[in-house]
Structure formats: structure tokens, C-alpha cells
Design an enzyme around this catalytic site. Structure first.
Site, mmCIF file in Angstrom:
data_model
loop_
_atom_site.group_PDB
_atom_site.id
_atom_site.type_symbol
_atom_site.label_atom_id
_atom_site.label_comp_id
_atom_site.label_asym_id
_atom_site.label_seq_id
_atom_site.Cartn_x
_atom_site.Cartn_y
_atom_site.Cartn_z
ATOM 1 N N LYS A 70 0.811 -1.229 0.000
ATOM 2 C CA LYS A 70 0.000 0.000 0.000
ATOM 3 C C LYS A 70 0.844 1.280 0.000
ATOM 4 C CE LYS A 70 -4.191 -1.962 2.028
ATOM 5 N NZ LYS A 70 -5.198 -1.882 3.101
ATOM 6 N N ASP A 106 -10.174 2.755 2.440
ATOM 7 C CA ASP A 106 -10.321 2.011 3.707
ATOM 8 C C ASP A 106 -11.091 2.818 4.757
ATOM 9 O OD1 ASP A 106 -9.107 -0.390 2.992
ATOM 10 O OD2 ASP A 106 -7.108 0.279 3.584
#
Ligand SMILES: NC(=O)c1ccc[n+]([C@@H]2O[C@H](COP(=O)([O-])OP(=O)(O)OC[C@H]3O[C@@H](n4cnc5c(N)ncnc54)[C@H](OP(=O)(O)O)[C@@H]3O)[C@@H](O)[C@H]2O)c1
Length: 273
Positions: A70, A106
Site C-alpha cells: 500500500k 479504507d
């Protein structure tokens, strides 16, 4: 069935075999009858940047990014959304017009999973200070949460996160539960194979919500303890399902729904407790 015109996307991770994303996106592709495919894409960290550029060359619409890529995904994007900048990480890549754009869904997915919970209703306590904590803390603050307190095994990491976030963020050695509207576990404690999270929920107000972003098992010991006290409790599966929606829309042109049928398909693949 897919044709030569199929739209392609996938999930980049190392390893990636544990990922539920192919099942999740595959369900939506089937539900909407799309000429599309979503694939698991195992890529070693040292090959990540080349792999992303190759996917773009191959005509992929984009990809999800999971552990451990990420931060690397954040670094290689040509452009990033505001929430990706805030999160310092990218979990969704979109390839269009020769550019790679990074988003981080997220925190948005986490908030969506809380249903009608209002982040402005009171202080939040976050256990953990890793990548998920950063995305969630940023989303809570941006939605008007009056204070976020970070409690982490490694205090220096929480201090660094508080500085990066700015705003009403505190760091504490013990979770200040007495006035908390929301308690969130963002550590891996309680996950299958990990020790449970040891925390007395007694001081939490009766109106507090307890969220655990761990979703293997679906019902963690923390969630069970919260429910036993009559508190509202939300597991991590909802966050996983909701965070996937913006990417699906960007790649395949349809904003899919998180409904009971999707929940059941994914939950069948995960141990209940
Ligand atoms: N539901 C979802 O969609 C979703 C999305 C993302 C992540 N997750 C889950 O969230 C968890 C964290 O992910 P992440 O990406 O934030 O990982 P990360 O960046 O590696 O951070 C892990 C966090 O857990 C803490 N931790 C790990 N082991 C611990 C232990 N034994 N005792 C106390 N603290 C411990 C770490 O503390 P230190 O700083 O002291 O090491 C750190 O704060 C994982 O379980 C992941 O599966 C769920």
C-alpha cells in the site's frame, strides 16, 4: 463468460491467496452480468512497480492493492485523491489516459460499515497506529469527530501518526473509555492465530459503539465482549465490503451494493469465531 472486450482488474498482494477480493468482485460482476474479470495478482515487493506498469500496458482498468504494497502504491501514482494523501497509502489504482491514479477507500469503507453512527457524536479511541489506523483516524477527523485518541504498543509510532494527522489527536498509554462514543480495534489482536485483545470494556458508556476491523474470525472476542455488555458492535467484514465499491465503479462503470447476499457469500468463506 468473458469476451475479447472484457474489462480487467485484480488485487496485487504478496501473498494474495488469502484475499477475499476476487470472490467479492466476482460476485458483483456476476450479479450485474458484466463482461469483466477480477483476478488475484501475486507480486513480490521488489517487482511491484514494474508489475503495475505492465498491468496498465496490458489494458487493465486498475487494481486493488493489499499487504505489503500500500505504501509502494502511494509512491508510484501520478495523482492521488485527497483521502489517499491523508491516509499515506493507496489501496485502489485506476489506470486511465496514460496516468495512474491512487485512492484509499479504507477509511471511507470503515465509516460506511458503521451504518447510522455519527462520527460527530463524541470522541473516538483507536487501538493501534498502523496503516489501517491512519486511514480510519483521518476519515473520522474529516467527518467531524471531535477527538481521536491513539493507543499503541509502540508509543513512538502513535506519536508519529498523531503528528502526520494534525488536528484533535491525542496519544495515551491507557484507552480513555469513560467518554468514548467509539472504540476501534485496528491491531491484529483477536485475529485467527493471534492472542485476543485484553481490555476491560466496563468503563465504556452504554451508548458507545465498539468496532473491530479484524474479520477472521467474523466474531472476535472483543465483539463478543461488547455484545455481552449490551453495546453496539460492528465487525470488520463490512469495512472490507464497502471499501471495494469505489474501485468497482471506476473500473467497471457500475456502483455495486453491499447487501445481505454479498455478505453471505463472503461470510461463508470465513470462520464464524
Ligand atoms: N476490515 C478490513 O477491511 C481491514 C482493512 C485493513 C486492515 N485490516 C486489519 O487490520 C489489522 C491491522 O492492519 P494494518 O494494515 O494497520 O497493519 P500494520 O500497519 O502492520 O499495523 C498493525 C498494528 O497492530 C499492532 N499490533 C500488532 N501485533 C500486536 C500485538 N501483539 N500487541 C499489540 N499490538 C499489536 C501494531 O502495533 P506496533 O506499532 O506496536 O507494531 C500496529 O499498531 C490487520 O488485522 C488487518 O487484517 C482490516
Amino acid at each position: 463468460m468473458i469476451t475479447g472486450k472484457a474489462k480487467l482488474a485484480g488485487v496485487l498482494g504478496w501473498p494474495v491467496s488469502h484475499s477475499r477480493s476476487p470472490l467479492l468482485h466476482g460476485h458483483w460482476i456476476a450479479t450485474h452480468g458484466l463482461d469483466a474479470a477480477y483476478l488475484p495478482l501475486p507480486v513480490r515487493p521488489e517487482r511491484f512497480a514494474d508489475a503495475v506498469r505492465s498491468l496498465a500496458d496490458l489494458g487493465f482498468r486498475g487494481a486493488n492493492v493489499t499487504i505489503p504494497h500500500k505504501e509502494a502504491a502511494y509512491a508510484l501514482c501520478d495523482a492521488r485523491t485527497g483521502r489517499a494523501e491523508r491516509a499515506g497509502a493507496v489501496n485502489t489504482l485506476v489506470f486511465a489516459e496514460g496516468r495512474i491514479t491512487g485512492d484509499c477507500t479504507d477509511g471511507w469503507g470503515f465509516l460506511a460499515s458503521l451504518g447510522d453512527f455519527d462520527p460527530r457524536s463524541g470522541p473516538a479511541v483507536l487501538l493501534g497506529a498502523g496503516g489501517a489506523a491512519r486511514a480510519i483516524a483521518a476519515a473520522l477527523l474529516d467527518a467531524g469527530c471531535p477527538r481521536v485518541t491513539l493507543v499503541n504498543r509502540t508509543p513512538a509510532r502513535a506519536e508519529a501518526l498523531a503528528r502526520a494527522l494534525g488536528g484533535p489527536v491525542a496519544v495515551a498509554a491507557e484507552p480513555p473509555l469513560a467518554d468514548a462514543a467509539l472504540l476501534v480495534n485496528t491491531t491484529s489482536l483477536g485475529m485467527q492465530g493471534q492472542p485476543p485483545l485484553a481490555l476491560d470494556l466496563g468503563p465504556l458508556p452504554a451508548r458507545a459503539m465498539v468496532a473491530d476491523i479484524v474479520y477472521v474470525p467474523l466474531e472476535t472476542p472483543l465483539l463478543a465482549a461488547a455484545r455481552a455488555r449490551g453495546l453496539r458492535a460492528v465487525g470488520g467484514l463490512g469495512m472490507l465490503l464497502h471499501q471495494a465499491r469505489p474501485g468497482f465503479q471506476a473500473w467497471f462503470g457500475v456502483l455495486p451494493e453491499v447487501d445481505d447476499a454479498l455478505h453471505d457469500v463472503i461470510a461463508r468463506d470465513i470462520p464464524p469465531r
